[in-house]
Design a protein around this motif. Structure first.
Motif, PDB file in Angstrom:
ATOM      1  N   THR A 416       0.834  -1.210   0.000  1.00  0.00           N
ATOM      2  CA  THR A 416       0.000   0.000   0.000  1.00  0.00           C
ATOM      3  C   THR A 416       0.866   1.255   0.000  1.00  0.00           C
ATOM      4  OG1 THR A 416      -1.666  -1.196   1.287  1.00  0.00           O
ATOM      5  CG2 THR A 416      -1.885   1.195   1.169  1.00  0.00           C
ATOM      6  N   PHE A 417       1.901   1.239   0.827  1.00  0.00           N
ATOM      7  CA  PHE A 417       2.791   2.399   0.926  1.00  0.00           C
ATOM      8  C   PHE A 417       3.515   2.644  -0.397  1.00  0.00           C
ATOM      9  CE2 PHE A 417       7.092   4.050   1.820  1.00  0.00           C
ATOM     10  CZ  PHE A 417       6.743   5.282   2.349  1.00  0.00           C
ATOM     11  N   LEU A 418       4.083   1.603  -0.966  1.00  0.00           N
ATOM     12  CA  LEU A 418       4.820   1.753  -2.215  1.00  0.00           C
ATOM     13  C   LEU A 418       3.907   2.186  -3.361  1.00  0.00           C
ATOM     14  CD1 LEU A 418       7.187  -1.360  -2.001  1.00  0.00           C
ATOM     15  CD2 LEU A 418       7.797   1.048  -1.685  1.00  0.00           C
ATOM     16  N   GLY A 419       2.673   1.646  -3.374  1.00  0.00           N
ATOM     17  CA  GLY A 419       1.713   2.071  -4.392  1.00  0.00           C
ATOM     18  C   GLY A 419       1.366   3.535  -4.253  1.00  0.00           C
ATOM     19  N   GLY A 420       1.163   3.978  -3.011  1.00  0.00           N
ATOM     20  CA  GLY A 420       0.854   5.384  -2.771  1.00  0.00           C
ATOM     21  C   GLY A 420       1.998   6.291  -3.159  1.00  0.00           C
ATOM     22  N   VAL A 421       3.225   5.896  -2.804  1.00  0.00           N
ATOM     23  CA  VAL A 421       4.395   6.699  -3.162  1.00  0.00           C
ATOM     24  C   VAL A 421       4.549   6.770  -4.675  1.00  0.00           C
ATOM     25  CG1 VAL A 421       6.912   6.790  -3.079  1.00  0.00           C
ATOM     26  CG2 VAL A 421       5.621   6.280  -1.001  1.00  0.00           C
ATOM     27  N   ALA A 422       4.327   5.652  -5.350  1.00  0.00           N
ATOM     28  CA  ALA A 422       4.426   5.638  -6.816  1.00  0.00           C
ATOM     29  C   ALA A 422       3.419   6.603  -7.442  1.00  0.00           C
ATOM     30  CB  ALA A 422       4.198   4.222  -7.336  1.00  0.00           C
ATOM     31  N   ALA A 423       2.189   6.616  -6.896  1.00  0.00           N
ATOM     32  CA  ALA A 423       1.166   7.541  -7.414  1.00  0.00           C
ATOM     33  C   ALA A 423       1.562   8.991  -7.162  1.00  0.00           C
ATOM     34  CB  ALA A 423      -0.180   7.232  -6.767  1.00  0.00           C
ATOM     35  N   MET A 424       2.118   9.276  -5.976  1.00  0.00           N
ATOM     36  CA  MET A 424       2.532  10.650  -5.667  1.00  0.00           C
ATOM     37  C   MET A 424       3.697  11.082  -6.540  1.00  0.00           C
ATOM     38  SD  MET A 424       2.106  10.783  -1.494  1.00  0.00           S
ATOM     39  CE  MET A 424       2.622  12.480  -1.402  1.00  0.00           C
ATOM     40  N   VAL A 425       4.630  10.166  -6.791  1.00  0.00           N
ATOM     41  CA  VAL A 425       5.745  10.487  -7.689  1.00  0.00           C
ATOM     42  C   VAL A 425       5.219  10.759  -9.097  1.00  0.00           C
ATOM     43  CG1 VAL A 425       7.801   9.547  -8.812  1.00  0.00           C
ATOM     44  CG2 VAL A 425       7.467   9.218  -6.359  1.00  0.00           C
ATOM     45  N   GLY A 426       4.214   9.988  -9.505  1.00  0.00           N
ATOM     46  CA  GLY A 426       3.609  10.213 -10.814  1.00  0.00           C
ATOM     47  C   GLY A 426       2.958  11.582 -10.913  1.00  0.00           C
ATOM     48  N   LEU A 436      -3.346  11.958  -9.740  1.00  0.00           N
ATOM     49  CA  LEU A 436      -2.787  10.805  -9.024  1.00  0.00           C
ATOM     50  C   LEU A 436      -2.547  11.126  -7.557  1.00  0.00           C
ATOM     51  CD1 LEU A 436      -0.182   9.531 -11.646  1.00  0.00           C
ATOM     52  CD2 LEU A 436      -2.329   8.419 -11.008  1.00  0.00           C
ATOM     53  N   LEU A 437      -2.385  12.422  -7.264  1.00  0.00           N
ATOM     54  CA  LEU A 437      -2.146  12.817  -5.877  1.00  0.00           C
ATOM     55  C   LEU A 437      -3.334  12.456  -4.995  1.00  0.00           C
ATOM     56  CD1 LEU A 437      -0.159  14.325  -3.983  1.00  0.00           C
ATOM     57  CD2 LEU A 437      -1.406  16.414  -4.520  1.00  0.00           C
ATOM     58  N   VAL A 438      -4.536  12.543  -5.571  1.00  0.00           N
ATOM     59  CA  VAL A 438      -5.751  12.221  -4.814  1.00  0.00           C
ATOM     60  C   VAL A 438      -5.764  10.751  -4.412  1.00  0.00           C
ATOM     61  CG1 VAL A 438      -8.273  12.219  -4.890  1.00  0.00           C
ATOM     62  CG2 VAL A 438      -6.993  14.028  -6.044  1.00  0.00           C
ATOM     63  N   ILE A 439      -5.170   9.895  -5.248  1.00  0.00           N
ATOM     64  CA  ILE A 439      -5.092   8.466  -4.940  1.00  0.00           C
ATOM     65  C   ILE A 439      -3.867   8.175  -4.069  1.00  0.00           C
ATOM     66  CG2 ILE A 439      -4.871   6.153  -5.933  1.00  0.00           C
ATOM     67  CD1 ILE A 439      -6.133   7.313  -8.510  1.00  0.00           C
ATOM     68  N   GLY A 440      -2.744   8.786  -4.433  1.00  0.00           N
ATOM     69  CA  GLY A 440      -1.490   8.480  -3.751  1.00  0.00           C
ATOM     70  C   GLY A 440      -1.435   8.921  -2.311  1.00  0.00           C
ATOM     71  N   LEU A 441      -2.029  10.089  -1.996  1.00  0.00           N
ATOM     72  CA  LEU A 441      -1.949  10.614  -0.637  1.00  0.00           C
ATOM     73  C   LEU A 441      -2.611   9.704   0.389  1.00  0.00           C
ATOM     74  CD1 LEU A 441      -1.241  12.760   1.410  1.00  0.00           C
ATOM     75  CD2 LEU A 441      -3.230  14.074   0.660  1.00  0.00           C
ATOM     76  N   PRO A 442      -3.901   9.345   0.209  1.00  0.00           N
ATOM     77  CA  PRO A 442      -4.512   8.457   1.208  1.00  0.00           C
ATOM     78  C   PRO A 442      -3.871   7.073   1.244  1.00  0.00           C
ATOM     79  CG  PRO A 442      -6.008   8.821  -0.648  1.00  0.00           C
ATOM     80  CD  PRO A 442      -4.882   9.775  -0.814  1.00  0.00           C
ATOM     81  N   LEU A 445      -0.752   7.300   3.309  1.00  0.00           N
ATOM     82  CA  LEU A 445      -1.085   7.436   4.730  1.00  0.00           C
ATOM     83  C   LEU A 445      -1.520   6.095   5.313  1.00  0.00           C
ATOM     84  CD1 LEU A 445      -1.519   9.186   7.217  1.00  0.00           C
ATOM     85  CD2 LEU A 445      -3.811   9.738   6.361  1.00  0.00           C
ATOM     86  N   VAL A 446      -2.387   5.371   4.587  1.00  0.00           N
ATOM     87  CA  VAL A 446      -2.832   4.052   5.068  1.00  0.00           C
ATOM     88  C   VAL A 446      -1.643   3.106   5.191  1.00  0.00           C
ATOM     89  CG1 VAL A 446      -4.198   2.009   4.473  1.00  0.00           C
ATOM     90  CG2 VAL A 446      -5.180   4.292   4.185  1.00  0.00           C
ATOM     91  N   GLY A 447      -0.743   3.155   4.198  1.00  0.00           N
ATOM     92  CA  GLY A 447       0.439   2.298   4.243  1.00  0.00           C
ATOM     93  C   GLY A 447       1.316   2.606   5.443  1.00  0.00           C
ATOM     94  N   VAL A 448       1.493   3.895   5.736  1.00  0.00           N
ATOM     95  CA  VAL A 448       2.311   4.294   6.893  1.00  0.00           C
ATOM     96  C   VAL A 448       1.668   3.825   8.195  1.00  0.00           C
ATOM     97  CG1 VAL A 448       3.093   6.284   8.240  1.00  0.00           C
ATOM     98  CG2 VAL A 448       3.400   6.255   5.768  1.00  0.00           C
ATOM     99  N   LEU A 449       0.357   4.007   8.312  1.00  0.00           N
ATOM    100  CA  LEU A 449      -0.333   3.583   9.530  1.00  0.00           C
ATOM    101  C   LEU A 449      -0.254   2.065   9.706  1.00  0.00           C
ATOM    102  CD1 LEU A 449      -3.537   5.846   9.404  1.00  0.00           C
ATOM    103  CD2 LEU A 449      -1.455   6.185  10.712  1.00  0.00           C
ATOM    104  N   THR A 450      -0.307   1.338   8.597  1.00  0.00           N
ATOM    105  CA  THR A 450      -0.225  -0.123   8.662  1.00  0.00           C
ATOM    106  C   THR A 450       1.181  -0.579   9.050  1.00  0.00           C
ATOM    107  OG1 THR A 450      -1.899  -0.254   6.915  1.00  0.00           O
ATOM    108  CG2 THR A 450      -0.669  -2.264   7.411  1.00  0.00           C
ATOM    109  N   LEU A 451       2.198   0.109   8.505  1.00  0.00           N
ATOM    110  CA  LEU A 451       3.585  -0.275   8.766  1.00  0.00           C
ATOM    111  C   LEU A 451       4.127   0.256  10.090  1.00  0.00           C
ATOM    112  CD1 LEU A 451       5.241   0.255   5.249  1.00  0.00           C
ATOM    113  CD2 LEU A 451       4.895  -1.925   6.429  1.00  0.00           C
ATOM    114  N   ALA A 452       3.429   1.212  10.678  1.00  0.00           N
ATOM    115  CA  ALA A 452       3.954   1.870  11.884  1.00  0.00           C
ATOM    116  C   ALA A 452       4.373   0.886  12.978  1.00  0.00           C
ATOM    117  CB  ALA A 452       2.935   2.872  12.418  1.00  0.00           C
TER     118      ALA A 452
END
Length: 845
Positions: A416-426, A436-442, A445-452
């Motif tokens: 989830t985190f890597l997918g979000g980062v890829a979307a934000m980089v795009g 893509l920022l609208v998809i990548g940002l949440p 965040l979900v990926g970070v909360l999951t990995l925390a």
């Protein structure tokens, strides 16, 4: 079970107080926002209701479409005669209003606030039609040299009756004698505005509407209803005019105000949502630790016959009671928050009318529901975990430690985190990819909360490694932060979210300021700039450009303004310029055509907009204005510079704007000097020339950039103050976690004291643990904030943001401040830990 729940809550008073406060602060923001909005709405409703209470019908020109930011066309004096002849009309008077900035006897502008309108209007002769507008002292204005001003302006600026003051209009400044002061339904000003009253003929002449009115206000004869009166008037007036009841116009005004306040309401509720979201982590943490600490108690209850459902009901009941109690406290705090928000808006430059504080039933119910639902939802997972406690655990000496995060969590979180980062980089490429920022940002965040929880242990180990140099207390602090990664992650995440938003907003604001500087420097040729007296002000009189043009040494003055209209059926902002001079001072980068051909019906179109519609020079563009309705413009040029000084997709002439939207104030004037003229000396000469026009000032390029950046700084401060509440709640979470952790580790602390650890060492251990948790949240928040800020800035490339400055000093300051806050948050828990009774701790069962 209910009695056990109550006893459990009351027994742990500190835990109850800290958790209640975390929820209450978030609810207070929600309640304060609703209270402030309701209070402002009431204030405006009361003012408009009082001022218009004597008006039974209103006649005005029909608008082409509804817009709160554009005025209607004028209505002829002849219509007033037609209305007066209608059966059932007791009295009818025309109303005019416009820009009128008053100067006090010392020549200083009389302005309640930078963003507050300065109105000139006529004072109705009929007492009923004037509503609750009363001449408080002196007498009504008569003739072209008399004026009545609002009582607030007279009082604050010490303007006595008989004083001579100057008033600025769209044209030349004129002098008047103050013959009276006016009040509005007992209030000294109308919604914070400054108001100058003239007789009708004078107002028509000064405000640019000779022979016309904005509206006609009508009072009904006794026994004639508003509906009947309006029906009769409609039959007598021209087809392009409309008649409405007084109640309908008052409601329309009220609805427009509520719509505007709704935007403020939504903005504040977003910040309230952030605060509640951060608070939910504290609730989660609290109930998780409650379950851990009460494992043996829960096991005993299970052993004596309590079912899983009863255990679940017990903890959810505690959550409901906690949420309700905290929400009640939050509603009480909300009154103070509402006043604080009002004061903060005043600092930013938005003056609001006052009324008695409104706490409506809807506000109470909404606050109670929000606080309770957030608390219950946050407690669901810990409560469910409690139902899995087995009766046999009652026989254990201690509760089992925290389970390590599962591999499944690691995989899901990483993907989830890597997918979000890829979307934000795009999204960094700007343009359409910005979506893509609208998809990548949440997703990020979900990926970070999951990995925390997975990252918490190694982060605590790395950050806490230097603490080993502090001795045993430092090493133990590091190990304590590593011991329960779920708890550490949950506590640090609350702070991380707050700092992520703070840092990202700082990066974006810095990018905007850089863009402002680049825009002024690279897209204009001006030596000096005529600017509004306040960056949030209405503008300055068109007479200013004429005065500046007459100053020796000035080669060219090119005034600019802006407005709103519909082009090709879509609402859009447009810029208005002087066709003869704009290309001398502004780099439009026209790929075809010329601004000199604008005339009264020409339009310059941005390259992207022209490509979207397939327009080229010579093509016809349908336009629609509120006052004049549908018009036809033709494309006289296409400009490439869409991120420059002119940032609107359409550009028309000032003459075209005046013809379709009425007299307008100028927003900027670009000044080009003769060769060899000293800019500093010329600036002083121009300043002296426009001394009678305090609505304008003359600035150098650097000063103009600084002024524009100052508005961004104000907005940044406003946002940071709003986000500060979330950070405060996060710090309360650290206090709460440490306090509960100290209680949980009573026996451990007692044993440490028994083997020789001093109280000072115990306090240091708890403090360093708090610092480790704070730094985990701060560093993670800084990293995410930088990434998000860069993504937001790059996604706005189509708005001209190129270079992205990173505020390293501010980010470092935030991280250091978080560490210091961690020390402060640990003061109470550290003192409690140091006071643990050694003997009682050792014999704890």
């Amino acid at each position: 079970m209910f009695a056990a729940t109550i006893r459990g809550m009351v027994t742990h008073k500190l835990r109850l107080a800290l958790t209640t406060l975390s929820i209450a602060l978030g609810v207070a923001f929600v309640a304060g926002t609703l209270i402030l909005t309701d209070t402002m709405t009431l204030a405006f409703d009361q003012l408009f209701g009082k001022v218009s209470k004597g008006t039974d019908a209103v006649v005005r020109q029909e608008a082409a479409y509804k817009s709160a930011n554009a005025s209607r066309g004028p209505i002829s004096e002849k219509v007033l005669d037609q209305v007066r002849n209608v059966d059932g009309v007791r009295a009818a008077e025309g109303v005019v209003s416009g820009y009128a900035l008053m100067l006090d006897p010392h020549g200083k502008a009389i302005n309640a606030a930078p963003s507050t309108p300065t109105i000139g209007t006529n004072l109705p002769k009929d007492k009923v039609l004037s509503g609750d507008i009363e001449v408080h002292s002196g007498h009504a204005p008569v003739g072209p040299r008399e004026v009545v001003i609002d009582a607030s302006s007279a009082e604050k600026h010490h303007v006595a009756l008989g004083s001579t003051i100057k008033i600025l209009f769209h044209g030349p400044t004129k002098q008047f004698t103050v013959v009276g002061t006016a009040t509005f339904g007992g209030e000294k000003s109308f919604g914070g505005m400054t108001t100058a009253f003239f007789d009708t003929a004078t107002a028509q002449q000064l405000l640019g509407t000779p022979g016309t009115f904005e509206e006609i206000h009508v009072s009904a004869a006794p026994g004639v209803s508003q509906t009947e009166l309006t029906k009769r008037i409609r039959a007598a007036i021209p087809e392009d005019a409309e008649a409405l009841t007084g109640k309908a116009v008052t409601k329309e005004t009220s609805d427009d105000i509520k719509e505007g306040l709704g935007l403020i309401n939504k903005m504040f509720l977003v910040f309230a949502g952030v605060a509640l979201f951060v608070g939910s982590f504290i609730i989660w943490n609290t109930f998780t630790m409650i379950v851990s600490q009460r494992s043996r108690e829960i096991a005993l209850l299970r052993a004596v016959g309590a079912t899983r459902r009863q255990i679940m009901r017990n903890l959810l009941t505690e959550a409901i009671l906690l949420g309700l109690g905290a929400s009640v406290v939050g509603i009480g705090l909300g009154v103070g928050v509402a006043k604080g928000l009002s004061a903060l808006m005043g600092v930013v430059g938005f003056t609001l009318p006052t009324a008695s504080t409104q706490i409506k039933p809807g506000t109470i119910w909404a606050s109670l529901l929000v606080g309770t639902i957030v608390t219950v939802v946050a407690s669901l997972v810990p409560a469910r975990r409690a139902t899995k406690v087995l009766p046999v655990e009652a026989l254990r000496e201690a509760t089992p430690g925290s389970r390590p995060p599962s591999k499944k969590r690691l995989v899901i979180g990483a993907l989830t985190f890597l997918g979000g980062v890829a979307a934000m980089v795009g999204s960094l490429s700007g343009g359409a990819n910005a979506k893509l920022l609208v998809i990548g940002l949440p997703a990020t965040l979900v990926g970070v909360l999951t990995l925390a929880p997975v990252a918490a242990r190694p982060l605590a180990a790395a950050i806490g490694w230097p603490l080993r140099l502090r001795g045993v207390q430092g090493d133990l602090a590091r190990q304590n932060a590593m011991r329960n990664p779920r708890r550490t992650a949950s506590t640090a995440t609350a702070l991380m979210i707050g700092l992520t938003l703070v840092v990202s907003v700082g990066v974006f604001a810095g990018s905007m300021k850089t863009w402002v500087g680049d825009t002024v420097g690279s897209s204009t040729k001006a030596d000096l700039f005529v600017s509004r007296a306040s960056v949030t002000g209405e503008g300055f009189s068109a007479d200013v450009a004429k005065i500046v043009a007459g100053v020796p040494g000035v080669k060219t003055v090119s005034p600019m303004s802006y407005g709103e209209a519909r082009f090709a059926g879509a609402g859009s902002q447009y810029s208005s310029v002087d066709p003869a001079t704009v290309e001398d001072v502004v780099k439009l980068d026209l790929s075809s055509g010329s601004a000199k051909d604008l005339g009264d019906d020409g339009v310059l179109v941005a390259k992207s907009t022209a490509a979207l519609h397939g327009w080229k020079v010579g093509d016809s563009v349908p336009a629609e204005f509120v006052a004049t309705g549908k018009q036809r413009f033709h494309v006289v040029g296409i400009f490439d510079r869409e991120d420059g000084f002119v940032d609107s997709p359409f550009v028309i002439s000032l003459a075209a704007q005046k013809a379709n939207a009425g007299p307008v104030l100028h927003s900027t004037g670009l000044v080009l000097l003769d060769d060899g003229v000293n800019a500093g000396a010329e600036q002083e000469r121009i300043a002296n020339a426009i001394d009678d026009h305090p609505d304008a000032k003359i600035l150098t390029g650097k000063e103009f950039q600084k002024e524009r950046a100052g508005l961004i700084d104000k907005l940044l401060i406003f946002i940071l103050v709003m986000l500060a509440l979330a950070v405060v709640i996060a710090l309360l979470g650290i206090v709460n976690t440490l306090a509960l952790s100290v209680f949980e580790r009573t026996r451990e602390l007692g044993l440490l004291r028994a083997v020789g650890m001093t109280r000072a060492q115990v306090r240091a251990m708890v403090r360093w643990e708090s610092v480790v948790i704070s730094l985990i949240g701060a560093l993670a928040g800084a990293a995410l904030g930088l990434g998000l800020g860069v993504a937001l800035s790059k996604a706005a490339l189509d708005q001209g943001i190129g270079e992205i400055p990173i505020p390293w000093s501010n980010v470092s300051l935030y991280v250091v401040a978080a560490a210091v806050a961690g020390v402060l948050a640990a003061i109470g828990p550290a003192r409690s830990a140091a006071k643990v009774d050694v003997l009682k701790a050792v014999v704890t069962d």
